[in-house]
Design a protein around this motif. Sequence first.
Motif, PDB file in Angstrom:
ATOM      1  N   LYS A  16       0.824  -1.290   0.044  1.00 50.60           N
ATOM      2  CA  LYS A  16      -0.078   0.104  -0.163  1.00 50.60           C
ATOM      3  C   LYS A  16       0.936   1.024   0.096  1.00 50.60           C
ATOM      4  O   LYS A  16       2.167   1.225   0.593  1.00 50.60           O
ATOM      5  CB  LYS A  16      -0.865  -0.008   1.109  1.00 50.60           C
ATOM      6  N   VAL A  17       0.348   2.273  -0.673  1.00 47.76           N
ATOM      7  CA  VAL A  17       1.044   3.489  -0.610  1.00 47.76           C
ATOM      8  C   VAL A  17       0.139   4.410   0.512  1.00 47.76           C
ATOM      9  O   VAL A  17      -0.628   4.508   0.692  1.00 47.76           O
ATOM     10  CB  VAL A  17       0.701   4.507  -2.048  1.00 47.76           C
ATOM     11  N   VAL A  18       1.310   4.756   1.413  1.00 50.50           N
ATOM     12  CA  VAL A  18       0.870   5.700   2.705  1.00 50.50           C
ATOM     13  C   VAL A  18       1.452   6.966   2.435  1.00 50.50           C
ATOM     14  O   VAL A  18       2.747   7.143   2.377  1.00 50.50           O
ATOM     15  CB  VAL A  18       1.385   4.932   3.740  1.00 50.50           C
ATOM     16  N   ILE A  19       0.451   8.030   2.419  1.00 44.70           N
ATOM     17  CA  ILE A  19       1.154   9.409   2.430  1.00 44.70           C
ATOM     18  C   ILE A  19       0.673  10.076   3.827  1.00 44.70           C
ATOM     19  O   ILE A  19      -0.692  10.146   4.001  1.00 44.70           O
ATOM     20  CB  ILE A  19       0.606  10.258   1.432  1.00 44.70           C
ATOM     21  N   GLU A  20       1.609  10.277   4.674  1.00 45.68           N
ATOM     22  CA  GLU A  20       1.168  11.066   6.117  1.00 45.68           C
ATOM     23  C   GLU A  20       0.679  12.146   6.033  1.00 45.68           C
ATOM     24  O   GLU A  20       0.914  13.014   4.864  1.00 45.68           O
ATOM     25  CB  GLU A  20       2.534  10.927   6.735  1.00 45.68           C
ATOM     26  N   ALA A  21      -0.323  12.546   7.042  1.00 49.67           N
ATOM     27  CA  ALA A  21      -0.668  14.025   6.904  1.00 49.67           C
ATOM     28  C   ALA A  21       0.466  14.961   6.905  1.00 49.67           C
ATOM     29  O   ALA A  21       1.515  14.784   7.548  1.00 49.67           O
ATOM     30  CB  ALA A  21      -1.517  14.182   8.152  1.00 49.67           C
ATOM     31  N   SER A  22       0.394  16.202   6.515  1.00 49.59           N
ATOM     32  CA  SER A  22       1.267  17.246   6.299  1.00 49.59           C
ATOM     33  C   SER A  22       0.856  18.007   7.545  1.00 49.59           C
ATOM     34  O   SER A  22       1.854  18.841   7.821  1.00 49.59           O
ATOM     35  CB  SER A  22       1.285  18.152   5.058  1.00 49.59           C
ATOM     36  N   ALA A  23       0.131  18.028   8.198  1.00 53.97           N
ATOM     37  CA  ALA A  23      -0.106  18.725   9.724  1.00 53.97           C
ATOM     38  C   ALA A  23      -0.616  17.653  10.568  1.00 53.97           C
ATOM     39  O   ALA A  23      -0.544  16.538  10.340  1.00 53.97           O
ATOM     40  CB  ALA A  23      -1.493  19.541   9.493  1.00 53.97           C
ATOM     41  N   LYS A  24      -1.031  18.133  11.738  1.00 53.00           N
ATOM     42  CA  LYS A  24      -1.518  17.025  12.901  1.00 53.00           C
ATOM     43  C   LYS A  24      -2.390  15.994  12.281  1.00 53.00           C
ATOM     44  O   LYS A  24      -3.525  16.300  11.721  1.00 53.00           O
ATOM     45  CB  LYS A  24      -1.860  17.704  14.090  1.00 53.00           C
ATOM     46  N   HIS A  25      -2.128  14.772  12.390  1.00 61.76           N
ATOM     47  CA  HIS A  25      -2.919  13.549  11.783  1.00 61.76           C
ATOM     48  C   HIS A  25      -4.046  13.630  12.702  1.00 61.76           C
ATOM     49  O   HIS A  25      -4.289  12.861  13.814  1.00 61.76           O
ATOM     50  CB  HIS A  25      -2.029  12.524  11.719  1.00 61.76           C
TER      51      HIS A  25
END
Length: 230
Positions: A16-25
């Motif tokens: 899976k491709v995971v792109i983390e939040a760029s602010a607080k998740h």
Amino acid sequence: MGSFHSREKKSSMAGKVVIEASAKHTATLIFLHGLGDTGHGWASTLAEIRPAYVKLICPTAPVMPVTLNAGFRMPSWFDLRSLSLTEPEDEAGIKSAAKNVHLLIEEEEKAGIPSNRIVLGGFSQGGALALYSAFEYKKQLGGVVALSCWLPLRQLFPIAALGNKETRILQCHGDSDPVVPLHWGQESYKMMKTFAPNSNFKTYMGLSHSSSTEELSDIADFMKEIMPSL
């Protein structure tokens, strides 16, 4: 049944491709691609429109023989036997795939994101699985985004709907779709409205089996409405 095919170069783990939040998740979008695609197919596009506090997970379907494509092996959430609403469906495969989607949701819950801050979405076959998986999940989700798709195993509903009957659903479909006809989406919507009254259906003029700037804008607005910043 492809989509946007831009390549995503962020982390790809365990299929899976995971792109983390760029602010607080504080919220998560799990999005399921269409037949023959991968998690990369939608990741870059969705990353551009999601709110900064939303983590994006785009899993890749397992590779399997697909009856519709003469048994050739390709990424597929379940077997597609025909493009007909009257032909038998891969009931066991659909139910098994939904359980795997539920595991993804539960992983996010264990990481501290409540289920009502998790949105399930998908395109084509992935959208079909997203709808089915949402109704089979007992905890309330934040919403469902169902693109160019249909509700599978319709004969089991509304009895099969164990949850998310009050959850907001955005269903989008192009009126020029040659793969999943518009009336498939419309028939699913009419049926779903009988037990899921917060469903909304949007038709896009001239859109084939793909997405568009207008549709993506509507998805972005929907995400902000159902999961505002905390």
